[in-house]
Write an enzyme that holds these catalytic residues in place. Structure first.
Site, PDB file in Angstrom:
ATOM      1  N   GLU A  15      41.127  43.155  46.328  1.00 15.91           N
ATOM      2  CA  GLU A  15      40.344  44.425  46.479  1.00 15.91           C
ATOM      3  C   GLU A  15      39.834  44.729  47.893  1.00 15.91           C
ATOM      4  O   GLU A  15      40.075  45.581  48.448  1.00 15.91           O
ATOM      5  CB  GLU A  15      38.974  44.474  45.717  1.00 15.91           C
ATOM      6  N   ARG A  73      50.183  47.427  34.863  1.00 17.49           N
ATOM      7  CA  ARG A  73      51.136  46.211  35.499  1.00 17.49           C
ATOM      8  C   ARG A  73      52.466  46.631  34.938  1.00 17.49           C
ATOM      9  O   ARG A  73      53.472  46.755  35.895  1.00 17.49           O
ATOM     10  CB  ARG A  73      50.610  45.088  34.880  1.00 17.49           C
ATOM     11  N   ASP A 128      35.111  50.234  37.652  1.00 16.28           N
ATOM     12  CA  ASP A 128      35.665  50.700  38.823  1.00 16.28           C
ATOM     13  C   ASP A 128      36.853  51.668  38.811  1.00 16.28           C
ATOM     14  O   ASP A 128      36.671  52.739  39.575  1.00 16.28           O
ATOM     15  CB  ASP A 128      36.122  49.293  39.496  1.00 16.28           C
ATOM     16  N   GLU A 173      46.013  47.007  30.712  1.00 20.91           N
ATOM     17  CA  GLU A 173      46.792  45.945  31.556  1.00 20.91           C
ATOM     18  C   GLU A 173      48.189  46.624  31.493  1.00 20.91           C
ATOM     19  O   GLU A 173      48.919  46.407  32.174  1.00 20.91           O
ATOM     20  CB  GLU A 173      46.536  44.643  31.299  1.00 20.91           C
TER      21      GLU A 173
END
Length: 576
Positions: free
Chosen positions: A452, A191, A319, A187
């Site tokens: 998405e 980010r 993913d 993360e």
């Protein structure tokens, strides 16, 4: 005197009609002269009128062009001379959009971004995320200003100069990474490192690169494992990398294989190969035991590098590993040095094809999950990144295969759009189940403002030119406006069936959802896919041209010259 009067009378006879009546030839000559003179005068007047009309039309065109330039100035107005880098002229080139519908939609999205940003600035400035219902901020990422850093490139791309500059000053003066906080390596990378690098690539401001290097250096010890597969948690002040207890000590596939773009970019921009070396070692390790179908389980042992027997999915925790195989190949110019990335990705896409099924009666195409030898008819909204990934990767195939892959992308996008259309709020749930004769039904029914599906619509619109994808995106945006907008920002829904609201404005709503919507209604030359590659948090990173012989950072590293609640990719959250 008599001679003078006679001369005067002689001259006046030429204007008397009787003179010409007696002389027909002279009359004809006068008539012809009159006609020619009349036509000449009339033609001149016509030319003058036409000229004036042309000038008027040119003025109208000029006025429209000036309006368009002002629109560019307002929408992408910080490019060119208005911001720091000369690169801006490349970013904004050919950005002229005369489609009034796109212009209006783009302005609506920009206004939504301003509403979200102003609410954050008013109630949660410098904190990680805004809670709009209670009008306060929370530090869900250790106080790294996640929303602010995530929003930098969106503000820049939308031409919100004043807002960008205020955010830039906070980064320069207040962003401090020396925190006794156990951070998610994944993360924090997508980010914070990604957000800072994108802001640097767009603006050229060195402060963003300095800050990106600072936080990346604090994350690097996570890769100090026997296999090179990183631990997924690390204390930013003290190091001490480890994995959370809920994984049984394993590393998560997406968490471990989704740092390549950011760390390769950091090495390219600093000239220090250590960042690229760490993340490419991960791919080298995984390549050693890469399965024949290219599908890896979501848990990997960081000591042995072996994959465990666990779920295979293109949704939560799997993913973005597949996404980065393709994008790392693009980022490094599709050269021979990164050919193995493309080969691994194509192998994984053959595996994806083996997971494809269709519903009845409507023939919605979906991606199953795999548990051992059995398939589960479940698909996460997170997996809706796949249509965009397939569209992006289709051009690397031959014509026949490319058409097949692009067609699959379009089929999956239709399914993802119907995730939204199938609920009373027209917003998608977190995941869906498929049953014979019943098409799809929402499983986990919350919506946390995820991007998405809109992301895939951007790719499909750019690669096909089909404006239907823009219309779908507009419908999704309107559903967000109707159900998620509050007086103090945007919130997710606890239940897409009832419309009950939660109390969190996710940072990725500003970083991704609104940015992708803005790009969906902008010309493809704005952040062109030929010049930029997007990380999994929608932060565009500039593709630096080079060839195999000019690689400044070789593969050997020598230089030639428990997840956060509402975690971005996990979907393991619950509501209290």
């Amino acid at each position: 005197m008599a001679r003078g009067r006679s001369s005067s009378s002689s001259r006046w006879r030429y204007v008397h009609p009787s003179y010409y009546l007696k002389r027909p030839k002279r009359l004809a000559l006068v008539f012809i002269s009159f006609v020619f003179i009349t036509f000449a005068v009339w033609d001149r007047q016509s030319l003058i009128r036409e000229h004036e009309d042309e000038i008027s039309k040119l003025k109208e065109v000029l006025s429209r062009l000036q309006d368009q330039l002002r629109e560019v100035d307002g929408s992408v107005g910080n490019f060119g001379e208005r911001f720091i880098s000369a690169n801006d002229k490349e970013i904004s080139k050919d950005f002229v959009d005369i489609d009034p519908i796109n212009k209006e939609r783009r302005e609506k999205v920009k206004e939504a971004m301003l509403h979200a940003w102003n609410s954050y600035e008013k109630y949660a400035w410098g904190q990680d995320e805004l809670q709009p219902q209670s009008k306060n901020g929370v530090n869900s990422f250790g106080g790294l200003g996640a929303t602010l850093v995530d929003s930098l490139d969106t503000l820049y791309i939308m031409g919100l100069k004043d807002e960008f500059q205020r955010a830039r000053e906070w980064v320069a003066n207040s962003l401090d990474f020396n925190k006794d906080y156990v951070a998610s390596v994944f993360e924090t990378t997508i980010r914070v490192v990604g957000g800072l690098l994108s802001a640097y690539d767009l603006s050229g401001d060195e402060i963003f690169l300095e800050k990106a290097k600072d936080i990346a250096d604090r994350l690097l010890p996570a890769w100090n494992t026997p296999s090179g597969i990183p631990y997924n948690r690390i204390n930013l002040a003290h190091g001490n990398p480890h994995n959370p207890g809920w994984t049984g000590g394993d590393s998560v596939l997406a968490d471990s294989g989704t740092e390549q773009l950011e760390f390769i970019a950091l090495s390219q921009r600093t000239g220090d190969p250590k960042y690229q070396q760490k993340v490419e070692n991960v791919i080298t390790q995984l390549q050693k035991t890469f399965p024949g179908d290219g599908l890896l389980p979501i848990f990997i042992n960081p000591h042995s590098g072996a994959a465990s027997h666990s779920t295979i999915t293109f949704g939560a925790m799997g993913d973005s590993f597949y996404e980065y195989l393709l994008k790392a190949w693009i980022q490094r110019n599709k050269t021979e040095a990164v050919k193995h990335y493309r080969q691994m990705w194509e192998t994984s896409m053959e595996g994806l094809l083996s997971l494809i099924r269709k519903t009845t009666p409507s023939s919605f195409t979906y991606i199953c999950e795999k548990n051992g030898g059995s398939l589960s008819d479940k698909m996460d909204e997170l997996a809706c990144f796949a249509p965009g990934m397939l569209a992006l990767g289709s051009s690397g195939y031959g014509p026949e295969k490319a058409e097949k892959i692009l067609s699959l992308a379009e089929e999956l996008a239709w399914t993802c759009y119907n995730f939204y259309q199938s609920t009373p709020t027209k917003l998608a749930g977190e995941n869906y189940y498929f049953r014979n004769g019943a098409d799809m039904s929402v499983g986990t029914s919350w919506n946390i403002l995820r991007p998405e599906t809109v992301e895939s619509l951007v790719y499909l619109w750019r690669f096909t030119g089909n404006k239907t994808y823009q219309d779908w995106g507009w419908n999704i945006f309107q559903a967000f406006e109707k159900n998620s907008r509050t007086d103090s920002g945007y919130v997710g829904l606890r239940d897409v069936n009832t419309g009950a609201k939660d109390n969190m404005m996710q940072s990725f709503f500003l970083a991704e959802t609104l940015k992708y919507l803005y790009l969906l209604f902008s010309p493809p030359s704005l952040i062109s896919f030929d010049e930029w590659v997007f990380n999994t948090e929608a932060h565009p990173l500039r593709i630096i041209p080079r060839n195999d012989k000019e690689e400044s950072l070789r593969a050997d590293g020598k230089a030639n010259s428990r997840p956060n609640p509402f975690g971005r990719k996990h979907g393991r959250t619950g509501y209290n």
